[in-house]
Design a protein around this motif. Structure first.
Motif, PDB file in Angstrom:
ATOM      1  N   GLN A 310       0.829  -1.206   0.000  1.00 23.13           N
ATOM      2  CA  GLN A 310       0.000   0.000   0.000  1.00 23.13           C
ATOM      3  C   GLN A 310       0.863   1.255   0.000  1.00 23.13           C
ATOM      4  O   GLN A 310       0.613   2.212  -0.746  1.00 23.13           O
ATOM      5  CB  GLN A 310      -0.939  -0.001   1.206  1.00 23.13           C
ATOM      6  CG  GLN A 310      -1.913   1.178   1.214  1.00 23.13           C
ATOM      7  CD  GLN A 310      -2.941   1.072   2.324  1.00 23.13           C
ATOM      8  OE1 GLN A 310      -3.031   0.054   3.011  1.00 23.13           O
ATOM      9  NE2 GLN A 310      -3.737   2.122   2.506  1.00 23.13           N
ATOM     10  N   LEU A 311       1.894   1.266   0.847  1.00 23.77           N
ATOM     11  CA  LEU A 311       2.809   2.405   0.882  1.00 23.77           C
ATOM     12  C   LEU A 311       3.580   2.506  -0.432  1.00 23.77           C
ATOM     13  O   LEU A 311       3.793   3.614  -0.951  1.00 23.77           O
ATOM     14  CB  LEU A 311       3.784   2.251   2.053  1.00 23.77           C
ATOM     15  CG  LEU A 311       4.848   3.344   2.201  1.00 23.77           C
ATOM     16  CD1 LEU A 311       4.206   4.709   2.403  1.00 23.77           C
ATOM     17  CD2 LEU A 311       5.799   3.016   3.364  1.00 23.77           C
ATOM     18  N   ALA A 312       3.989   1.364  -0.984  1.00 21.26           N
ATOM     19  CA  ALA A 312       4.711   1.373  -2.264  1.00 21.26           C
ATOM     20  C   ALA A 312       3.847   1.979  -3.360  1.00 21.26           C
ATOM     21  O   ALA A 312       4.314   2.818  -4.149  1.00 21.26           O
ATOM     22  CB  ALA A 312       5.120  -0.047  -2.642  1.00 21.26           C
ATOM     23  N   HIS A 313       2.587   1.582  -3.431  1.00 20.60           N
ATOM     24  CA  HIS A 313       1.668   2.123  -4.448  1.00 20.60           C
ATOM     25  C   HIS A 313       1.451   3.610  -4.252  1.00 20.60           C
ATOM     26  O   HIS A 313       1.478   4.393  -5.216  1.00 20.60           O
ATOM     27  CB  HIS A 313       0.327   1.381  -4.363  1.00 20.60           C
ATOM     28  CG  HIS A 313      -0.702   1.919  -5.293  1.00 20.60           C
ATOM     29  ND1 HIS A 313      -1.671   2.829  -4.877  1.00 20.60           N
ATOM     30  CD2 HIS A 313      -0.919   1.714  -6.612  1.00 20.60           C
ATOM     31  CE1 HIS A 313      -2.437   3.146  -5.907  1.00 20.60           C
ATOM     32  NE2 HIS A 313      -2.010   2.476  -6.972  1.00 20.60           N
ATOM     33  N   GLU A 314       1.276   4.012  -3.022  1.00 21.81           N
ATOM     34  CA  GLU A 314       1.029   5.430  -2.726  1.00 21.81           C
ATOM     35  C   GLU A 314       2.207   6.304  -3.162  1.00 21.81           C
ATOM     36  O   GLU A 314       2.035   7.308  -3.859  1.00 21.81           O
ATOM     37  CB  GLU A 314       0.781   5.590  -1.227  1.00 21.81           C
ATOM     38  CG  GLU A 314       0.713   7.033  -0.747  1.00 21.81           C
ATOM     39  CD  GLU A 314       0.721   7.121   0.768  1.00 21.81           C
ATOM     40  OE1 GLU A 314       1.785   7.485   1.331  1.00 21.81           O
ATOM     41  OE2 GLU A 314      -0.311   6.798   1.387  1.00 21.81           O
ATOM     42  N   GLN A 315       3.414   5.915  -2.778  1.00 22.06           N
ATOM     43  CA  GLN A 315       4.588   6.736  -3.076  1.00 22.06           C
ATOM     44  C   GLN A 315       4.926   6.715  -4.568  1.00 22.06           C
ATOM     45  O   GLN A 315       5.299   7.743  -5.139  1.00 22.06           O
ATOM     46  CB  GLN A 315       5.790   6.255  -2.251  1.00 22.06           C
ATOM     47  CG  GLN A 315       5.640   6.471  -0.761  1.00 22.06           C
ATOM     48  CD  GLN A 315       5.482   7.940  -0.400  1.00 22.06           C
ATOM     49  OE1 GLN A 315       6.099   8.815  -0.996  1.00 22.06           O
ATOM     50  NE2 GLN A 315       4.635   8.214   0.587  1.00 22.06           N
ATOM     51  N   ALA A 316       4.799   5.572  -5.201  1.00 22.39           N
ATOM     52  CA  ALA A 316       5.082   5.500  -6.635  1.00 22.39           C
ATOM     53  C   ALA A 316       4.091   6.331  -7.431  1.00 22.39           C
ATOM     54  O   ALA A 316       4.462   7.024  -8.392  1.00 22.39           O
ATOM     55  CB  ALA A 316       5.044   4.046  -7.102  1.00 22.39           C
ATOM     56  N   THR A 317       2.828   6.301  -7.037  1.00 16.76           N
ATOM     57  CA  THR A 317       1.804   7.077  -7.731  1.00 16.76           C
ATOM     58  C   THR A 317       2.043   8.572  -7.577  1.00 16.76           C
ATOM     59  O   THR A 317       1.937   9.340  -8.552  1.00 16.76           O
ATOM     60  CB  THR A 317       0.401   6.713  -7.190  1.00 16.76           C
ATOM     61  OG1 THR A 317       0.188   5.301  -7.334  1.00 16.76           O
ATOM     62  CG2 THR A 317      -0.677   7.479  -7.936  1.00 16.76           C
ATOM     63  N   ILE A 318       2.365   8.999  -6.372  1.00 16.65           N
ATOM     64  CA  ILE A 318       2.638  10.423  -6.136  1.00 16.65           C
ATOM     65  C   ILE A 318       3.867  10.855  -6.930  1.00 16.65           C
ATOM     66  O   ILE A 318       3.894  11.929  -7.537  1.00 16.65           O
ATOM     67  CB  ILE A 318       2.848  10.691  -4.634  1.00 16.65           C
ATOM     68  CG1 ILE A 318       1.557  10.431  -3.859  1.00 16.65           C
ATOM     69  CG2 ILE A 318       3.318  12.135  -4.408  1.00 16.65           C
ATOM     70  CD1 ILE A 318       1.716  10.549  -2.354  1.00 16.65           C
ATOM     71  N   MET A 319       4.902  10.008  -6.932  1.00 12.43           N
ATOM     72  CA  MET A 319       6.127  10.339  -7.653  1.00 12.43           C
ATOM     73  C   MET A 319       5.874  10.511  -9.142  1.00 12.43           C
ATOM     74  O   MET A 319       6.359  11.455  -9.768  1.00 12.43           O
ATOM     75  CB  MET A 319       7.164   9.243  -7.415  1.00 12.43           C
ATOM     76  CG  MET A 319       8.545   9.529  -7.982  1.00 12.43           C
ATOM     77  SD  MET A 319       8.814   8.857  -9.635  1.00 12.43           S
ATOM     78  CE  MET A 319       8.678   7.111  -9.355  1.00 12.43           C
ATOM     79  N   ILE A 320       5.069   9.617  -9.737  1.00 11.75           N
ATOM     80  CA  ILE A 320       4.751   9.723 -11.154  1.00 11.75           C
ATOM     81  C   ILE A 320       4.020  11.025 -11.448  1.00 11.75           C
ATOM     82  O   ILE A 320       4.334  11.730 -12.416  1.00 11.75           O
ATOM     83  CB  ILE A 320       3.903   8.509 -11.601  1.00 11.75           C
ATOM     84  CG1 ILE A 320       4.758   7.237 -11.567  1.00 11.75           C
ATOM     85  CG2 ILE A 320       3.332   8.737 -12.998  1.00 11.75           C
ATOM     86  CD1 ILE A 320       3.965   5.962 -11.786  1.00 11.75           C
ATOM     87  N   ALA A 321       3.039  11.359 -10.610  1.00 18.04           N
ATOM     88  CA  ALA A 321       2.275  12.592 -10.810  1.00 18.04           C
ATOM     89  C   ALA A 321       3.160  13.825 -10.695  1.00 18.04           C
ATOM     90  O   ALA A 321       3.039  14.776 -11.483  1.00 18.04           O
ATOM     91  CB  ALA A 321       1.131  12.660  -9.793  1.00 18.04           C
ATOM     92  N   GLU A 322       4.081  13.824  -9.729  1.00 19.74           N
ATOM     93  CA  GLU A 322       4.974  14.972  -9.550  1.00 19.74           C
ATOM     94  C   GLU A 322       5.921  15.134 -10.735  1.00 19.74           C
ATOM     95  O   GLU A 322       6.137  16.253 -11.221  1.00 19.74           O
ATOM     96  CB  GLU A 322       5.777  14.808  -8.246  1.00 19.74           C
ATOM     97  CG  GLU A 322       4.944  15.011  -6.991  1.00 19.74           C
ATOM     98  CD  GLU A 322       5.768  14.891  -5.720  1.00 19.74           C
ATOM     99  OE1 GLU A 322       5.305  15.370  -4.672  1.00 19.74           O
ATOM    100  OE2 GLU A 322       6.884  14.324  -5.760  1.00 19.74           O
TER     101      GLU A 322
END
Length: 375
Positions: A310-322
């Motif tokens: 869950q944390l991996a998905h959250e951080q990867a998704t935010i990173m892609i958007a940024e």
């Protein structure tokens, strides 16, 4: 070696011998530490201030001759440096904004004001914040004012020391923005000021009271132990080191990231991931030594490996958007990481969609990930 250079300038002997010695000292100093090439700027002002009784023309000529000798040594080093590295010092300047250089430089000049209050190794440089630079400008103004106000009773020595300090701090204006941190290791430039004052004190104190000079010098050195001795225990391992940095600056994301990595290595997964998540959530954009998007990516990979999808998905998704918002390339593996983390959470349909993004970017270079600091 730079102090020997100063001693050559202040000492006696023929002009030819001193000029040759300046060149040799400069070459040796630069070979020891490349930033020492700025010591060329020490020679002229110190030599000019050394003989106030001479005519202006003689002082200018002597300063120019000695500077020329040092300049030859610097040019030899720079040519040698280019042959070995095929790089120039302009490369570092090109990677920093124009305003960041004076900001970092003035912030270094004001180091003494912040010594007790900030992390000695991990203090972040904020290129858009000018408070510390303003303090440095105030220190500079005070230094000049004291030198002018006390010219007849030691102001000349203070001016020489001030010049040495200001010149030797120049590399910090280039290095600090490039690295992203302003560690107190740059405070060694302050020793140029203090040492010169001690060297000149011998001419300001009568021979029968020369012992006072050594007493003052001893007190200065011993007083520095108050900063050194307490740090000995901090260097037991990375855990104690980063914890000590956080004692000075509890909200420093760079120090938090260092401690988080150590805790993960020690098996303290929950605490390590929590600290790392806090760090990437608070660090401003543009901090090179702790690049927010790169740290999110590393955190996401670590979370996945430690079975925190869950944390991996959250951080990867935010990173892609940024990265997309900033117009920076998104590494292919980021999409794959999103897909894998969704699979691990049994969200298979969403994972299949993310997998298409992974396949579509399969030929993208993984080296497009922003570079973080080497650890």
């Amino acid at each position: 070696v730079c102090l020997v250079l100063v001693a050559v300038i202040l000492g006696g002997g023929s002009m030819a011998r001193k000029t040759l010695a300046c060149g040799v000292c400069l070459l040796i100093a630069a070979l020891c530490k490349e930033s020492a090439v700025v010591a060329v700027g020490l020679v002229g002002p110190i030599a000019f201030l050394e003989s106030p009784g001479d005519s202006l023309r003689k002082r200018l000529v002597d300063a120019t001759i000695l500077t020329s000798g040092a300049l030859v040594g610097a040019m030899i080093y720079l040519a040698w440096h280019h042959q070995v590295t095929v790089e120039s010092y302009g490369t570092a300047l090109e990677q920093s904004s124009l305003l960041a250089v004076p900001n970092a430089y003035l912030s270094t000049i004001g180091w003494l004001v912040y010594v007790p209050a900030r992390a000695a190794m991990a203090h972040l440089f904020m290129p858009d914040v000018w408070l510390e630079a303003a303090v440095g400008a105030g220190v500079l103004f005070l230094l000049v004012s004291v030198a002018i106000g006390n010219w007849g009773t030691g102001g000349r020595a203070l001016a020489q020391g001030g010049v040495a300090w200001l010149v030797m701090a120049i590399p910090s204006g280039v290095g600090v923005p490039l690295i992203g941190v302003q560690p107190l290791r740059y405070t060694y430039v302050g020793l140029a000021l203090a040492t010169l004052l001690f060297m000149r004190a011998g001419t300001l104190i009568a021979d029968n009271r020369r012992g006072w000079f050594w007493l003052i010098a001893t007190v200065w050195v011993v007083s520095g132990l108050s900063r050194v001795v307490p740090r000995v225990g901090d260097w037991q391992d990375n855990g104690t080191l980063w914890a000590a940095e956080l004692e000075a600056e509890p909200a420093n994301p760079y120090a938090q990231g260092g401690l988080a990595r150590y805790l993960l290595g020690q098996g303290q997964v929950a605490e390590g991931l929590e600290i790392w998540t806090s760090a990437v959530s608070t660090v401003p954009n543009g901090i090179r030594v702790f690049d927010r998007q790169n740290e999110r990516y590393l955190l996401a990979m670590a979370a996945y490996l430690y079975k925190r999808p869950q944390l991996a998905h959250e951080q990867a998704t935010i990173m892609i958007a940024e990265l997309e918002a900033m117009g920076r390339p998104v590494p292919r593996n980021a999409w794959c990481l999103v897909a894998d983390s969704l699979d691990s959470m049994d969200r298979h349909e969403e994972a299949a969609i993310a997998e298409k993004g992974c396949e579509a970017n399969s030929r993208a270079e993984s080296t497009s990930v922003p570079r973080g600091d080497a650890r």
